[in-house]
Design an enzyme around this catalytic site. Structure first.
Site, PDB file in Angstrom:
ATOM      1  N   HIS A 264      20.509   7.308  66.622  1.00  0.00           N
ATOM      2  CA  HIS A 264      21.631   6.904  65.755  1.00  0.00           C
ATOM      3  C   HIS A 264      22.610   6.072  66.592  1.00  0.00           C
ATOM      4  O   HIS A 264      22.228   5.024  67.087  1.00  0.00           O
ATOM      5  CB  HIS A 264      22.260   8.164  65.157  1.00  0.00           C
ATOM      6  CG  HIS A 264      23.287   7.939  64.089  1.00  0.00           C
ATOM      7  ND1 HIS A 264      23.479   6.767  63.445  1.00  0.00           N
ATOM      8  CD2 HIS A 264      24.192   8.804  63.565  1.00  0.00           C
ATOM      9  CE1 HIS A 264      24.450   6.886  62.551  1.00  0.00           C
ATOM     10  NE2 HIS A 264      24.912   8.115  62.602  1.00  0.00           N
ATOM     11  N   HIS A 305      15.073   0.751  61.109  1.00  0.00           N
ATOM     12  CA  HIS A 305      16.193   1.374  60.382  1.00  0.00           C
ATOM     13  C   HIS A 305      15.622   2.122  59.184  1.00  0.00           C
ATOM     14  O   HIS A 305      14.665   1.679  58.560  1.00  0.00           O
ATOM     15  CB  HIS A 305      17.168   0.291  59.897  1.00  0.00           C
ATOM     16  CG  HIS A 305      18.511   0.823  59.552  1.00  0.00           C
ATOM     17  ND1 HIS A 305      18.777   1.413  58.342  1.00  0.00           N
ATOM     18  CD2 HIS A 305      19.651   0.906  60.272  1.00  0.00           C
ATOM     19  CE1 HIS A 305      20.035   1.801  58.318  1.00  0.00           C
ATOM     20  NE2 HIS A 305      20.588   1.519  59.474  1.00  0.00           N
ATOM     21  N   ASP A 363      22.543  -2.182  66.593  1.00  0.00           N
ATOM     22  CA  ASP A 363      22.706  -1.775  67.997  1.00  0.00           C
ATOM     23  C   ASP A 363      22.013  -2.703  68.986  1.00  0.00           C
ATOM     24  O   ASP A 363      22.199  -2.552  70.196  1.00  0.00           O
ATOM     25  CB  ASP A 363      22.144  -0.354  68.181  1.00  0.00           C
ATOM     26  CG  ASP A 363      22.989   0.657  67.419  1.00  0.00           C
ATOM     27  OD1 ASP A 363      22.460   1.319  66.527  1.00  0.00           O
ATOM     28  OD2 ASP A 363      24.202   0.710  67.696  1.00  0.00           O
TER      29      ASP A 363
HETATM   30  C1  SDX Z   1      21.933   3.326  63.511  1.00  0.00           C
HETATM   31  O1  SDX Z   1      21.454   5.294  59.014  1.00  0.00           O
HETATM   32  C2  SDX Z   1      22.246   4.335  59.402  1.00  0.00           C
HETATM   33  O2  SDX Z   1      22.742   3.625  58.605  1.00  0.00           O
HETATM   34  C3  SDX Z   1      22.421   4.260  60.910  1.00  0.00           C
HETATM   35  C4  SDX Z   1      23.248   3.065  61.404  1.00  0.00           C
HETATM   36  C5  SDX Z   1      24.688   3.188  60.971  1.00  0.00           C
HETATM   37  O3  SDX Z   1      25.358   2.161  60.952  1.00  0.00           O
HETATM   38  O4  SDX Z   1      25.127   4.396  60.790  1.00  0.00           O
HETATM   39  O5  SDX Z   1      22.681   1.851  60.892  1.00  0.00           O
HETATM   40  C6  SDX Z   1      23.278   3.008  62.933  1.00  0.00           C
HETATM   41  O6  SDX Z   1      21.660   4.480  63.789  1.00  0.00           O
HETATM   42  C7  SDX Z   1      20.918   2.222  63.652  1.00  0.00           C
HETATM   43  C8  SDX Z   1      19.544   2.741  64.180  1.00  0.00           C
HETATM   44  C9  SDX Z   1      19.668   2.878  65.710  1.00  0.00           C
HETATM   45  N1  SDX Z   1      18.483   3.528  66.257  1.00  0.00           N
HETATM   46  C10 SDX Z   1      17.577   2.890  66.990  1.00  0.00           C
HETATM   47  O7  SDX Z   1      17.597   1.675  67.199  1.00  0.00           O
HETATM   48  C11 SDX Z   1      16.501   3.785  67.602  1.00  0.00           C
HETATM   49  C12 SDX Z   1      15.113   3.147  67.405  1.00  0.00           C
HETATM   50  N2  SDX Z   1      14.815   3.180  65.974  1.00  0.00           N
HETATM   51  C13 SDX Z   1      13.962   4.304  65.522  1.00  0.00           C
HETATM   52  O8  SDX Z   1      14.241   5.517  66.174  1.00  0.00           O
HETATM   53  C14 SDX Z   1      13.870   4.371  64.007  1.00  0.00           C
HETATM   54  O9  SDX Z   1      13.610   3.102  63.560  1.00  0.00           O
HETATM   55  C15 SDX Z   1      15.027   4.931  63.193  1.00  0.00           C
HETATM   56  C16 SDX Z   1      15.450   6.264  63.665  1.00  0.00           C
HETATM   57  C17 SDX Z   1      16.192   3.999  63.252  1.00  0.00           C
HETATM   58  C18 SDX Z   1      14.549   5.022  61.736  1.00  0.00           C
HETATM   59  O10 SDX Z   1      13.605   6.039  61.709  1.00  0.00           O
HETATM   60  P1  SDX Z   1      12.813   6.395  60.336  1.00  0.00           P
HETATM   61  O11 SDX Z   1      13.405   5.741  59.160  1.00  0.00           O
HETATM   62  O12 SDX Z   1      12.637   7.873  60.304  1.00  0.00           O
HETATM   63  O13 SDX Z   1      11.480   5.620  60.553  1.00  0.00           O
HETATM   64  P2  SDX Z   1      10.201   6.268  61.143  1.00  0.00           P
HETATM   65  O14 SDX Z   1      10.542   6.959  62.422  1.00  0.00           O
HETATM   66  O15 SDX Z   1       9.552   7.062  60.061  1.00  0.00           O
HETATM   67  O16 SDX Z   1       9.322   4.967  61.487  1.00  0.00           O
HETATM   68  C19 SDX Z   1       8.451   4.410  60.535  1.00  0.00           C
HETATM   69  C20 SDX Z   1       7.326   3.818  61.395  1.00  0.00           C
HETATM   70  C21 SDX Z   1       6.691   4.856  62.328  1.00  0.00           C
HETATM   71  O17 SDX Z   1       5.359   4.432  62.589  1.00  0.00           O
HETATM   72  P3  SDX Z   1       4.154   5.034  61.663  1.00  0.00           P
HETATM   73  O18 SDX Z   1       4.282   6.572  61.775  1.00  0.00           O
HETATM   74  O19 SDX Z   1       4.418   4.539  60.277  1.00  0.00           O
HETATM   75  O20 SDX Z   1       2.890   4.511  62.310  1.00  0.00           O
HETATM   76  O21 SDX Z   1       7.860   2.792  62.260  1.00  0.00           O
HETATM   77  C22 SDX Z   1       7.724   3.209  63.621  1.00  0.00           C
HETATM   78  C23 SDX Z   1       7.486   4.703  63.621  1.00  0.00           C
HETATM   79  O22 SDX Z   1       6.723   5.106  64.753  1.00  0.00           O
HETATM   80  N3  SDX Z   1       8.994   2.858  64.288  1.00  0.00           N
HETATM   81  C24 SDX Z   1       9.081   2.322  65.504  1.00  0.00           C
HETATM   82  C25 SDX Z   1      10.459   2.105  65.703  1.00  0.00           C
HETATM   83  N4  SDX Z   1      11.145   2.526  64.639  1.00  0.00           N
HETATM   84  C26 SDX Z   1      10.231   2.995  63.763  1.00  0.00           C
HETATM   85  N5  SDX Z   1       8.133   2.015  66.425  1.00  0.00           N
HETATM   86  C27 SDX Z   1       8.601   1.460  67.580  1.00  0.00           C
HETATM   87  N6  SDX Z   1       9.915   1.205  67.857  1.00  0.00           N
HETATM   88  C28 SDX Z   1      10.862   1.514  66.938  1.00  0.00           C
HETATM   89  N7  SDX Z   1      12.155   1.252  67.193  1.00  0.00           N
END
Ligand code: SDX
Length: 425
Positions: A264, A305, A363
């Site tokens: 997050h 996201h 971010d």
């Molecule tokens: C913020 O919610 C908000 O609005 C948050 C925010 C705000 O202003 O409050 O926008 C601020 O928190 C932005 C996000 C910052 N976080 C990151 O950058 C961390 C990296 N991102 C991931 O951890 C992830 O994308 C999340 C946590 C942001 C979203 O996670 P989800 O929606 O639960 O997605 P998921 O984990 O189910 O991923 C879906 C697929 C998966 O692969 P499959 O199982 O389908 O094969 O996408 C892949 C994930 O493995 N994936 C990634 C990835 N993000 C998702 N693979 C590699 N790198 C990534 N960054």
């Protein structure tokens, strides 16, 4: 509201569920009556769950749209400043010149914290993570404001809003100064919100300090871009804490704690750590492969996201701001920025990211700007928390000023069924 109904068939039961329409976005199915049918919905991570009704922020993840009270984020970043956005998020409309003047003056008159609070910092090690300090100090604000704890009183809620918006930059800068072993700088009420923050961060009692106007504008824009984002994890935490009747300072402290996680608000710090770990453009492909490897916990920080399956509109503004700041500071050849741009290009062309609609989020570029300004990575999420305080408060205020129930989700229990304690031999 809609007159439509959803029909759910469970065994020999047919259950009708009301469907409601908002002003934008998907319709919702009201499932509250399911508990009377002996059923719960199941939605870990709340992927398909609307936990509340809100009029503050709308996100369309497919189209990359972010509206604050109907105004697009890029227009607000271009035309407004952070305090104007604070007023908008709190009150629902942009302020008139008179309302704007009153709001700014009142914020300015609340920027100092109680002198006793400065002693809290001495209890921490100098190398304490500033988010740990901020969590503690903000939660402790409730120990100083017993006069504004009646949350049913609109005027007391307004004073709490002013206190939080005004004091967060002061507390954030104190966290930084404490870690540097430098004296705290008092707020200067003749400065703009962003200039005041920069002077509390970087000024010392030994010499005059004037904030670079380009940097101050970029700082203010970073505040705007992080101000609110619908029902994200930390805002949902604040709402859940607020639903118990906890005071706003305790609720905001719970939001700070939730924001800290690298998935997050901690992602901006994690992006810089990741770029440092990659180290060189030649290793980008290696790390992109790690991010795609299911057996490797590494993820591309700053990418993906829960809601945006298109470009995060904040990331576009943040990238432009990054260009402006690096140009102003003569850092156009900043290796981190060049690596970030290369990483973004490679990821956006890679089928794994394209198929999963993983784009840079807010971010991805913010950390590069903050680092260029001279802010240490440990302070990045503190600045995110400073900015998001208004969003957290606006949602808390929206909830407590209407009828609400204590948040209490249920579960799918998979533990042992009833069993008796074995008789002692
Ligand atoms: C913020 O919610 C908000 O609005 C948050 C925010 C705000 O202003 O409050 O926008 C601020 O928190 C932005 C996000 C910052 N976080 C990151 O950058 C961390 C990296 N991102 C991931 O951890 C992830 O994308 C999340 C946590 C942001 C979203 O996670 P989800 O929606 O639960 O997605 P998921 O984990 O189910 O991923 C879906 C697929 C998966 O692969 P499959 O199982 O389908 O094969 O996408 C892949 C994930 O493995 N994936 C990634 C990835 N993000 C998702 N693979 C590699 N790198 C990534 N960054």
């Amino acid at each position: 509201m809609s007159n439509e109904k959803a029909t759910l068939s469970v065994g020999d039961k047919t259950i009708e569920l009301p469907i409601y329409s908002g002003s934008e976005g998907p319709d919702v199915v009201d499932v509250r009556s399911l508990v009377q049918q002996g059923l719960f919905t199941y939605d870990p991570g709340f992927v398909s769950t609307a936990a509340c009704e809100s009029a503050i922020t709308f996100i369309d993840g497919a189209k990359g749209i972010l509206l604050h009270r109907g105004y697009p984020i890029d227009q607000l970043a271009e035309n407004a400043d952070y305090l104007e956005v604070c007023y908008l998020l709190l009150h629902g409309e942009l302020p008139t010149p008179e309302e704007d003047e009153r709001f700014r003056t009142t914020v300015n008159n609340h920027t100092m914290i109680h002198d006793q609070m400065s002693h809290f910092f001495n209890g921490f090690r100098r190398d304490a993570h500033p988010m740990a300090i901020m969590c503690g100090v903000v939660g402790a604000l409730s120990a100083f404001y017993h006069d504004t704890m009646d949350m049913t009183d609109e005027h007391e809620r307004e004073i709490a809003a002013f206190r939080l918006v005004a004091k967060m930059p002061t507390i954030a800068a104190m966290c930084y100064k404490y870690s540097m072993g430098q004296p705290f700088m008092f707020p200067r009420n003749n400065l703009s919100y962003a200039e005041n923050f920069l002077q509390m961060m970087f000024a010392t009692p030994c010499e005059e300090y004037t904030a670079n106007p380009v940097i101050a504008k970029a700082m203010d824009r970073i505040f705007i871009l992080h101000a609110d984002h619908e029902q994200n994890a930390s805002t949902s935490t604040v709402r859940l804490a607020g639903s118990t009747g906890a005071n706003p300072f305790a609720c905001i402290a719970s939001g700070i704690a939730a924001l800290w996680g690298p998935a997050h608000g901690g992602a901006n710090e994690a992006v810089l750590t990741m770029l440092g770990e990659i180290g060189d453009e030649s290793r980008i492909e290696e790390y992109v492969a790690k991010a795609k490897d299911k057996d490797d916990p590494f993820r591309l920080m700053g990418f993906g996201h829960r809601v945006y399956k298109n470009f995060d509109p904040r990331a576009k503004v943040m990238r432009e701001t990054c260009h402006e700041v690096l140009k102003e500071l003569g850092l156009e050849d900043d290796p981190l920025f060049k690596m970030a741009q290369k990483l973004e290009k490679i990821a956006l062309e890679d089928e794994y990211f394209v198929q999963r609609k993983l784009y840079p989020n807010v971010d991805f570029y913010s950390g590069i700007i903050l680092k260029a300004i001279g802010i240490p990575t440990s302070m990045f999420t503190v600045i995110f928390a400073l900015s998001r305080t208004i969003g957290w408060f606006a949602h808390w205020n929206e909830m407590v000023s209407t009828s609400y129930r204590i948040g209490r989700p249920r579960q799918l229990y998979t533990g042992p069924s009833k069993r008796d304690y074995p008789k002692k031999k």
